[in-house]
Design an enzyme around this catalytic site. Structure first.
Site, PDB file in Angstrom:
ATOM      1  CB  THR A  73      12.527 -23.233  69.384  1.00 63.54           C
ATOM      2  OG1 THR A  73      12.118 -24.129  68.418  1.00 63.54           O
ATOM      3  CG2 THR A  73      11.521 -22.068  69.389  1.00 63.54           C
ATOM      4  CE  LYS A 130       8.214 -24.837  81.866  1.00 60.33           C
ATOM      5  NZ  LYS A 130       6.982 -24.821  80.470  1.00 60.33           N
TER       6      LYS A 130
HETATM    7  P1  NDP Z   1      14.933 -27.196  69.804  1.00 64.13           P
HETATM    8  O1  NDP Z   1      14.765 -28.803  69.495  1.00 64.13           O
HETATM    9  O2  NDP Z   1      14.476 -26.300  68.747  1.00 64.13           O
HETATM   10  O3  NDP Z   1      16.449 -26.943  69.704  1.00 64.13           O
HETATM   11  C1  NDP Z   1      17.322 -28.001  70.157  1.00 64.13           C
HETATM   12  C2  NDP Z   1      18.861 -27.905  69.440  1.00 64.13           C
HETATM   13  O4  NDP Z   1      19.757 -28.768  69.790  1.00 64.13           O
HETATM   14  C3  NDP Z   1      18.412 -28.733  68.032  1.00 64.13           C
HETATM   15  O5  NDP Z   1      18.875 -27.690  66.774  1.00 64.13           O
HETATM   16  C4  NDP Z   1      19.092 -29.965  68.103  1.00 64.13           C
HETATM   17  O6  NDP Z   1      19.416 -30.465  66.728  1.00 64.13           O
HETATM   18  C5  NDP Z   1      20.270 -29.601  68.717  1.00 64.13           C
HETATM   19  N1  NDP Z   1      20.923 -30.784  69.330  1.00 64.13           N
HETATM   20  C6  NDP Z   1      20.590 -31.788  69.851  1.00 64.13           C
HETATM   21  N2  NDP Z   1      21.364 -32.654  70.414  1.00 64.13           N
HETATM   22  C7  NDP Z   1      22.503 -31.923  70.145  1.00 64.13           C
HETATM   23  C8  NDP Z   1      23.959 -32.402  70.347  1.00 64.13           C
HETATM   24  N3  NDP Z   1      24.222 -33.443  70.825  1.00 64.13           N
HETATM   25  N4  NDP Z   1      24.951 -31.254  70.078  1.00 64.13           N
HETATM   26  C9  NDP Z   1      24.642 -30.182  69.837  1.00 64.13           C
HETATM   27  N5  NDP Z   1      23.294 -29.818  69.235  1.00 64.13           N
HETATM   28  C10 NDP Z   1      22.233 -30.609  69.526  1.00 64.13           C
HETATM   29  O7  NDP Z   1      14.533 -27.146  71.243  1.00 64.13           O
HETATM   30  P2  NDP Z   1      14.274 -25.930  71.914  1.00 64.13           P
HETATM   31  O8  NDP Z   1      15.086 -24.711  71.474  1.00 64.13           O
HETATM   32  O9  NDP Z   1      12.788 -25.525  71.849  1.00 64.13           O
HETATM   33  O10 NDP Z   1      14.644 -26.043  73.687  1.00 64.13           O
HETATM   34  C11 NDP Z   1      15.660 -26.348  74.001  1.00 64.13           C
HETATM   35  C12 NDP Z   1      15.614 -25.984  75.480  1.00 64.13           C
HETATM   36  O11 NDP Z   1      15.123 -25.023  76.096  1.00 64.13           O
HETATM   37  C13 NDP Z   1      14.926 -27.312  76.132  1.00 64.13           C
HETATM   38  O12 NDP Z   1      15.789 -27.726  77.450  1.00 64.13           O
HETATM   39  C14 NDP Z   1      13.662 -26.722  76.630  1.00 64.13           C
HETATM   40  O13 NDP Z   1      12.990 -27.580  77.172  1.00 64.13           O
HETATM   41  C15 NDP Z   1      13.840 -25.560  76.867  1.00 64.13           C
HETATM   42  N6  NDP Z   1      12.824 -24.396  76.703  1.00 64.13           N
HETATM   43  C16 NDP Z   1      12.173 -24.452  75.433  1.00 64.13           C
HETATM   44  C17 NDP Z   1      11.341 -23.516  75.431  1.00 64.13           C
HETATM   45  C18 NDP Z   1      10.373 -23.067  74.164  1.00 64.13           C
HETATM   46  O14 NDP Z   1       9.603 -22.341  73.912  1.00 64.13           O
HETATM   47  N7  NDP Z   1      10.644 -23.823  72.970  1.00 64.13           N
HETATM   48  C19 NDP Z   1      10.839 -22.434  76.479  1.00 64.13           C
HETATM   49  C20 NDP Z   1      11.505 -22.592  77.792  1.00 64.13           C
HETATM   50  C21 NDP Z   1      12.355 -23.451  77.813  1.00 64.13           C
HETATM   51  P3  NDP Z   1      18.490 -31.470  66.132  1.00 64.13           P
HETATM   52  O15 NDP Z   1      17.284 -30.538  65.996  1.00 64.13           O
HETATM   53  O16 NDP Z   1      19.118 -31.819  64.875  1.00 64.13           O
HETATM   54  O17 NDP Z   1      18.394 -32.577  66.810  1.00 64.13           O
HETATM   55  N1  HSE Z   2       7.097 -26.594  76.280  1.00 69.36           N
HETATM   56  C1  HSE Z   2       6.759 -25.446  77.270  1.00 69.36           C
HETATM   57  C2  HSE Z   2       5.760 -24.954  77.173  1.00 69.36           C
HETATM   58  C3  HSE Z   2       8.224 -24.777  76.780  1.00 69.36           C
HETATM   59  O1  HSE Z   2       5.061 -25.391  76.549  1.00 69.36           O
HETATM   60  O2  HSE Z   2       5.367 -24.308  78.229  1.00 69.36           O
HETATM   61  C4  HSE Z   2       8.411 -23.637  77.823  1.00 69.36           C
HETATM   62  O3  HSE Z   2       9.044 -23.996  78.903  1.00 69.36           O
END
Ligand code: NDP
Ligand code: HSE
Length: 439
Positions: A13, A207
């Site tokens: 994401t 957070k």
């Molecule tokens: P997602 O699950 O959408 O993305 C994570 C990606 O990393 C997936 O594509 C996953 O693949 C991949 N991945 C997992 N393990 C590995 C590995 N060992 N090597 C390479 N790639 C890997 O997560 P988000 O983008 O939602 O979140 C990412 C980070 O951002 C987290 O720390 C989250 O807390 C933070 N965050 C998220 C927010 C949000 O709105 N979503 C907002 C603020 C912070 P696969 O799916 O195949 O496991």
């Molecule tokens: N899971 C978190 C939320 C993503 O819902 O606020 C943003 O950090």
């Protein structure tokens, strides 16, 4: 000028949003950063999805081996968007050991292992930037660490989990069931990989731990946070709170008090007239009270692909600007210089003072209210407001809802235990804390 080369780990994401926004706004971002910022390598476990997101963009190496990017000497900045504390910790520490700056949105990793990671970065003279880790697109880290640096911060209270705020507002407005609304939040990319982290308050605690450390110049102390989520919240409490002129919000709160620092996450009643009480959906809002500036409020999207990418890229620009700057003169990770952090204690929850909302179900008999009032008085708790709901036709039980004046947690705990022990009390007493958030 020579472009800065970025290795992106995780193109889900937030990684996908970061790739898209950086491509879309490349020229404007280069003007601001002073040089182009170019993603030259992407790692993801899901190669097919990574190829889809990268599309026909030239010059991007795609791999499922994140460590190969961390070890690639041509990469200047590593962006960690994998999440979790396991592999993410290994890649971040290895990137630091390799002398690379890191940008991450991973609040879980920093709330739990921040001290180790920041120390490693400090020793190596690199930066770990984490604006996206708190409140998504709102630049709250920068605001507290830099914009408010003149102030003695008194308290911070925030709606800092988009998923739970989305669930609370959607359930209230549409009456749809919890599970359905949570499924929406997951589909929209708001929820954590393990959504219980959102619902049980763990993500908000990650957070507020980071904000607390920055506000008060302490190491991160996640293990001492008091954490309650929204899973036990009943629809009638939301309704009764509204009748009394309040909204229920999941708040992250940190406050400087005589005995140390309060660090807590729990649902709280907030006066409906406060701006923050009207923050709905995935929107986040953080109130920061400084001694000089007074109360300031920051509002915006707390989750989602592009809002979070906005914060990730802001960090990329910051790091690019200071790439060659003297490590001794950079903005410190936790706002104060690393050798000036203080070990201020977190006060135990039993000593925390708040007003409270109590809901109890009682047998509808004479003297019941007097018993409850006496128990509260015995514990030094005074009542601010009370409503009694008439029993439904043919039912011998009524709900009593009480608002107390400010009291200490251990006194309300003792009173609740005695009220629950009364023969006329049915089931458990619901207690929610009330935060007036007055400036
Ligand atoms: P997602 O699950 O959408 O993305 C994570 C990606 O990393 C997936 O594509 C996953 O693949 C991949 N991945 C997992 N393990 C590995 C590995 N060992 N090597 C390479 N790639 C890997 O997560 P988000 O983008 O939602 O979140 C990412 C980070 O951002 C987290 O720390 C989250 O807390 C933070 N965050 C998220 C927010 C949000 O709105 N979503 C907002 C603020 C912070 P696969 O799916 O195949 O496991
Ligand atoms: N899971 C978190 C939320 C993503 O819902 O606020 C943003 O950090």
């Amino acid at each position: 000028m020579k472009p800065i080369h970025v290795g992106l780990l995780g193109i889900g994401t937030v990684g996908g949003g970061t790739f898209a926004v950086l491509a879309r706004n490349a020229q404007e971002i280069a003007r601001r950063a002073g040089r182009p910022i170019v993603i030259t390598a992407v790692a993801d476990k899901n190669l097919e999805r990574a190829r889809e997101v990268v599309g026909s963009t030239p010059g991007v190496r795609i791999t499922d081996d994140a460590m190969s990017i961390v070890d690639d000497p041509s990469i200047d900045i590593v962006v960690e968007l994998i999440g979790g504390y396991g592999f993410a910790k290994d890649v971040v520490l290895r990137a630091i050991a390799n002398g690379k700056h890191v940008v991450t949105a991973n609040k879980a990793l920093l709330a739990v292992h921040g001290t180790e990671i920041f120390t490693a970065a400090q020793q190596k003279g690199v930066t770990v930037a984490f604006e996206a880790a708190v409140a998504g697109g709102i630049p709250i880290i920068k605001a507290v660490r830099e914009g408010l640096t003149a102030n003695r911060i008194e308290w911070i209270a925030g709606i800092i989990n988009g998923t739970t705020n989305y669930i609370l507002s959607t359930m209230r407005d549409s009456g749809r069931p919890f599970a359905d609304v949570l499924a929406d939040a997951q589909a929209l990319g708001y929820a954590e990989a393990d959504p219980t982290w959102d619902i049980e308050g763990v993500d908000a605690a990650h957070k507020i731990t980071l904000l607390s450390a920055i506000a008060f110049g302490t190491p991160v102390q996640f293990e001492q946070a008091h954490i309650e989520g929204i899973s036990k919240l009943a629809a009638e409490d939301i309704r009764y709170a509204e009748e009394l002129g309040y909204r229920i919000k999941l708040l992250g709160i940190t406050k400087r008090v005589a005995g140390g620092i309060e660090l807590r996450v729990h649902p709280a009643l907030v006066p409906a007239k406060r701006l923050i009480a009207n923050v709905e959906g995935v929107m986040n809002a953080v109130l920061v009270k400084g001694d000089a500036v007074g109360a300031t409020l920051y509002y915006g999207r707390g989750a989602g692909a592009e809002p979070t990418a906005s914060a990730v890229i802001a960090d990329l620009v910051d790091v690019t600007r200071l790439h060659t700057a003297d490590p001794e003169h950079r903005v410190p990770h936790l706002a104060v210089q690393a050798d000036r952090l203080e070990n201020t204690p977190i006060v135990p929850m039993s000593e925390v003072e708040t007003a409270c909302y109590l809901r109890l179900r009682v047998q509808d008999k004479p003297g019941v209210l007097a018993d409850v009032a006496r128990i509260l008085a015995d514990n030094g708790i005074s009542i601010e407001a009370m409503i009694q709901k008439e029993p439904a036709e043919g039912e011998g039980e009524a709900d009593i809802i009480l608002l107390t004046h400010i009291t200490r947690e251990k006194h309300i705990d003792a009173a609740i235990a005695r009220i629950e022990a009364l023969a006329t009390t049915v089931g458990r007493v619901t207690r929610l804390r009330l935060e007036s958030l007055a400036s």
